[in-house]
Design an enzyme around this catalytic site. Sequence first.
Site: not given
Ligand code: MN
Length: 501
Positions: A275, A349
Site C-alpha cells: 500500500k 477474503r
Molecule cells: Mn488488504
Amino acid sequence: MSAKFEITFAKSVRLSGGLAILLKDIDNELPAGAAIADPANVFAKAARIARYSAKGLNALDIVAPEGSPADRIFVIGGGKVADLNAHDWLKLGGAAAARIKNVEKVAIFLDTPGAEASGKAAADFALGMLLRAYSFDTYKTKKNDDEDKASSKSVKVTIVVANASAAKKVFSDSEAIASGVNLARELVNEPPNVLGPVEFAAKAKELEKLGVEVEILTEREMRRLGMGALLGVAQGSVRPPRLAIMQWKGAKAKDKPVAFIGKGVVFDTGGISIKPAAGMEDMKGDMGGAAAVTGLMHTLAARQAKVNAIGVIGLVENMPDGNAQRPGDIVTSMSGQTIEIINTDAEGRLVLSDALWYTNDRFKPQFMINLATLTGAIMVALGNLHAGLFSNDDQLANQLTAAGLTTNERLWRMPLGRDYDKLIDSKFADMKNTGGRNGGSITAAQFLKRFVQETPWAHLDIAGTAMGSIQDEINQSWGSGFGVRLLDELVRANYESGSEN
Ligand code: MN
Ligand code: ZN
C-alpha cells in the site's frame, strides 16, 4: 478506559450537593425532578434569560443554583419525550455523560410526562452513558487536569425513574452490551506492535471467564486442515497466525448454532502489492471484523443469551517479506478450490474463505454472518454512514437491516449475481482473488460466496464504519465497535429461545 460510572436506579433520591441532570420535554413548563432539585424554580429565570428551548439535546447549565440542594443543575432537552426511540435515549445519555466532569455524584431525573414506564428508556439512557464514557488513553502518559480528576475515581450516578426495578433489570443487559462494544473498540484501537495474532487470540481466550469455550488453532493445525488460503497470507509475517473458535452454549444442545466469522488482519501492509505510505497506520484496524465478533461473543455470554453462538476469527498479519506470497501464486483453500493470487492486498477474503468453510463444515450453523473491513470500494459507494450488506438469503438480510435501524448501525444491501461472479474466474485456477477496480466490493463478496455453499449467509463490509468513523454522542473512539449492538439485536429479536421468529 476512562470515566467510570457506577449506575443505580431509584424511585426517588435525597440530594445533597453534586450534579443534578434534569430532562425537559419541550411541551412541559418544568423539567423532570424540578420539585426536588430546583425548589426555588431558578430554571424558569435562567431559561428566560438564555432563551432556552428544550429541542433535542439542547442544554442549559446552571451553576450554584439558589435554594437548590444540588451544586449544579444541568437541564437537557428531550424534544417530545414521548416520541423518542431507543437510539434517541442513547444519544441523550451520551450527551449527559459528556457533561459529567469533576464531580463525584450525579442524580439524573428522567420522569417526564409521556416517558414510557417499562424501564427500557432509562436503561437505554444509561447505556448511552457507558458508550460515551469510553476513551482510549492507554498510551498517554500525560493527562490534563480535567482528565486526571475524572478518571481517577468512579462517579456515582443515580437515575431517578418511577419504574426503577424494571430499569435495573433491563440495565444488566445494557452493561453486557456496553462491555462488548468497548472491548471491540479497545481491540481496534490497540497498536499493531502490541496486538498481533497470538496476543489477539489470548484476548479471545479471556472470554472463558464468562463461560465461553475457546479453542485456538496454531499454524500446524491449520496446515493439517488444509487452510492454504489463510496460511498464504500469513507466510510473509514472522508472527504466526491463529484461528480462534469461541462457542457460547446458551440454548439446548440440539439447537443449531448461529455463527459469526471475523476478518482479523492485525496489520495490513498490502504484502508484496504494498500500500502507499499515507494513512497506512490505519491498517491496524484491519481486524475490526474479528474485534466485533469477539465483542459480540462477550456480550452474548455476559447477558446469558439463550442462543448457541459460534464466533470464528482468522488472525494473521499481512507483511512483505522474503517468504511473502507473490502475485501469480496459486493456493489451495480448505474447500479444495484453488485461488490465483492477483493482488496480495486482497488478503481478507483469503483469510475468510478458510474461516467460513471451516465454520460451515464443522458446525452446520443456521446461518453465517461474516464481518470484515474488506474493501476501500465500499467507502466509495456508501461513505462511512452505512456498512455494505451482501446476502444469499432475503430473510436474513431483512432481519439484519431491521436490527441496524434499531441500533442505528445502518446497513445498505448491495447486489450479488452470476455476472459479477464471472469476473473472478481465473485463467490458471478456480478463481482469482480480485475482480478489478470496478464493483470491487461486489466481486469481493462473490469470492466469499464461493465458500458458503447453501447456508444462509451475510457479509458485512465494515471498512467504512469500524474505524475512523464519525464521532457522535455515543462514540468518541476511533475504533467504533460497529456490529456488536447490531448483531446482539439481531439475535435478541429473532434467534433466542422465546423470541418470536
Ligand atoms: Mn488488504
Ligand atoms: Zn485487509
